[in-house]
Each structure stands twice: as C-alpha cells, then as structure tokens.
Design a protein around this motif. Structure first.
Motif, PDB file in Angstrom:
ATOM      1  N   SER A  16       0.802  -1.211   0.000  1.00  0.00           N
ATOM      2  CA  SER A  16       0.000   0.000   0.000  1.00  0.00           C
ATOM      3  C   SER A  16       0.837   1.264   0.000  1.00  0.00           C
ATOM      4  CB  SER A  16      -0.941   0.001   1.211  1.00  0.00           C
ATOM      5  OG  SER A  16      -0.202  -0.037   2.400  1.00  0.00           O
ATOM      6  N   ASN A  17       2.137   1.170   0.370  1.00  0.00           N
ATOM      7  CA  ASN A  17       2.948   2.372   0.427  1.00  0.00           C
ATOM      8  C   ASN A  17       3.690   2.648  -0.878  1.00  0.00           C
ATOM      9  OD1 ASN A  17       4.717   0.223   0.647  1.00  0.00           O
ATOM     10  ND2 ASN A  17       6.009   1.180   2.205  1.00  0.00           N
ATOM     11  N   LYS A  18       3.491   1.827  -1.899  1.00  0.00           N
ATOM     12  CA  LYS A  18       4.100   2.030  -3.204  1.00  0.00           C
ATOM     13  C   LYS A  18       3.224   2.942  -4.043  1.00  0.00           C
ATOM     14  CE  LYS A  18       7.432  -1.308  -2.996  1.00  0.00           C
ATOM     15  NZ  LYS A  18       7.291  -2.571  -3.697  1.00  0.00           N
ATOM     16  N   PRO A  48      -2.620   5.036  -3.200  1.00  0.00           N
ATOM     17  CA  PRO A  48      -1.280   5.053  -3.795  1.00  0.00           C
ATOM     18  C   PRO A  48      -1.208   5.689  -5.185  1.00  0.00           C
ATOM     19  CG  PRO A  48      -2.166   2.833  -3.787  1.00  0.00           C
ATOM     20  CD  PRO A  48      -3.116   3.656  -2.995  1.00  0.00           C
TER      21      PRO A  48
END
Length: 269
Positions: free
Chosen positions: A3-5, A117
């Motif tokens: 999810s942090n990409k 994202p």
C-alpha cells in the motif's frame, strides 16, 4: 502490491478486493487476456450519474473484444454492509440497461490498494488494466473513448502520449492527495480532543483546518459550533459565523455560475 508504493501507469495492477457484489457475478481476480475498466464511484456523486450511461455504452461496444467494465463503490456512508448494498441497489435502479458488474468495499482495502497510492482523491476515477495485467490508464471516465481503442491495439500504455498524460495527472492530483492527508490529520486531532471535551485543543485543530483549506465549509461549520455551543464564546464566534455565511454565499454563486457537473471528493478526502 504494498500500500505504500506509488501506483501509476505501467504498474502491475493490485488485487481486486471487493467485499460483495450488487450486480453481476462475483469476480475474484483479473483474468489474463482481458481488458478491465475499473470504475470507482459513489451514489452521492453527480458526475458518477453522468458517467454510468457512457460506461454502459462502452461495455456494449467492446464486449466482443474482451473488455469488462467493473464498478466499485468504496466510500459509501452507512451503518452496515446490508445498508450499503441497499443504498447502491436503489441508486442503480435509474440505470435499467446496466450491463456490467457492480460491487462495493466498506473495508478500506480498495482505497488502500488503488485510490490512495495513485493520489486519487476524487470520483469517478477510472483505472484501465490491460491484457498483461498492467495499469494502462488512470483518470476521468470521459477520456475512455479516446484511450480504450489504443489500449486494445496495444499502442497506448508505453506511448509518449500516455506518459505525458500520466505526468500531468500526477502533477495535478499529488498536491490534492497531500492536502487530503493533512485534512485527515486535522480531523483525527479534532475527534480525539472532542471525545475528551478538550475544547481548547479541538479549537486549535479546527483553526488549523480552516487555515489549511479556507473554502472547506465543514471545517468552518465545526468552528462556529465549537465556539458558540461548546465554548460559549459569542465575541469570537459571531464574526466566525458571519464568515461562514459569506463563504456559503460565495459557494452558491460559484455553483450557479458554473452550471456544470463536477467530480466529487471521496469520503475522507
């Protein structure tokens, strides 16, 4: 995909995690050799009303070329999943020719994997997933008539035109996403202070929100309510109330002058 990409054109499409389906058969995952048009919508979004007939038309035109439209509501406000389902079903009744799957997710998974994202804070928002399982397009649904034929013939995703459009989208949407994150921080501070009736801290949070986004009427309404009804500060509250009324009038004039249909900030944005 984590999810942090960052999610953009040429990213591998994340998993499809829909809680339940309101129309059509369940789709567990994207299938190879098909092109998917994934539409995020909401029942309180005027532009979503406008977009649905075009999506119905696109599904009809391209159904024999392996295109599948999938619409997902990921931000409906309701007390339970059953209420979300009923809400969406009632909204869909205005589209008797609906010819594609419609689902919803009230767990936050679709927002976390797709909207957040990709810096997407407004709906409707469209993602096109090509036959190789990569994202070929992110943007407004009214651009699909131009983009989809090129996705189907394999010339869009790596084209200079697609790359330029994606750079422009990110340049426009990333600042909105940053502001959304700051707004959510303000809301969290306010909610925590309100819960323990720490009105001084709540006031500081709301004033931070008004400074961040002076046109946000919700922040201004909370500001007035806090000053007049919780802190009983008439001297400070009445001028703030007058400012709220002035902003409301300005918004009404702008809406009347615009006369168009606009995209809607999704809940939490």
């Amino acid at each position: 995909m984590e999810s942090n990409k960052i999610l953009s054109v040429e990213s591998r499409a994340p998993a499809l995690e829909v809680r339940d389906w309101v129309r059509g058969e369940a789709l567990a995952s994207f299938q190879p050799d098909r092109v998917y048009v994934l539409e995020f919508f909401g029942t309180s979004c005027d532009y979503c009303d406008e977009a649905m007939p075009d999506l119905i038309e696109l599904q009809e035109i391209y159904k024999d070329r392996g295109v599948e439209v999938v619409a997902v509501a990921a931000g409906e406000s309701a007390a339970s999943a059953d209420e979300v389902r009923s809400q969406i079903a009632a909204w869909l009744a205005q589209f008797p020719e609906l010819n594609f799957r419609v689902g919803f997710d009230d767990t936050g998974a679709m927002d976390t994997r797709w909207m957040d994202p990709s810096f997407s804070v407004e709906i409707p928002q469209t993602f096109v997933i090509d036959r190789d399982g990569y994202i070929a397009f992110i943007g407004e649904p009214d651009k699909l008539h131009d983009v989809l034929p090129q996705v189907l013939d394999g010339t869009w995703r790596t084209s200079a035109q697609a790359q330029a459009a994606e750079r422009e989208r990110i340049a426009e949407d990333e600042p909105k996403a940053r502001k959304k994150a700051l707004r959510n921080q303000v809301k969290a501070k306010f909610a925590a202070a309100e819960k323990i009736e720490d009105w001084k801290t709540a006031l500081a949070a709301i004033e931070e929100g008004v400074a961040l986004d002076p046109d946000d009427l919700l922040f201004r309404q909370q500001h007035v309510h806090l000053l007049l009804h919780k802190m009983h500060d008439m001297q400070t509250g009445l001028p703030v109330l007058r400012q709220l009324i002035s902003r409301r009038n300005q918004h009404k004039l702008q809406d009347d002058a615009g006369g168009g249909v606009f995209r809607t900030f999704r809940p939490g944005a």
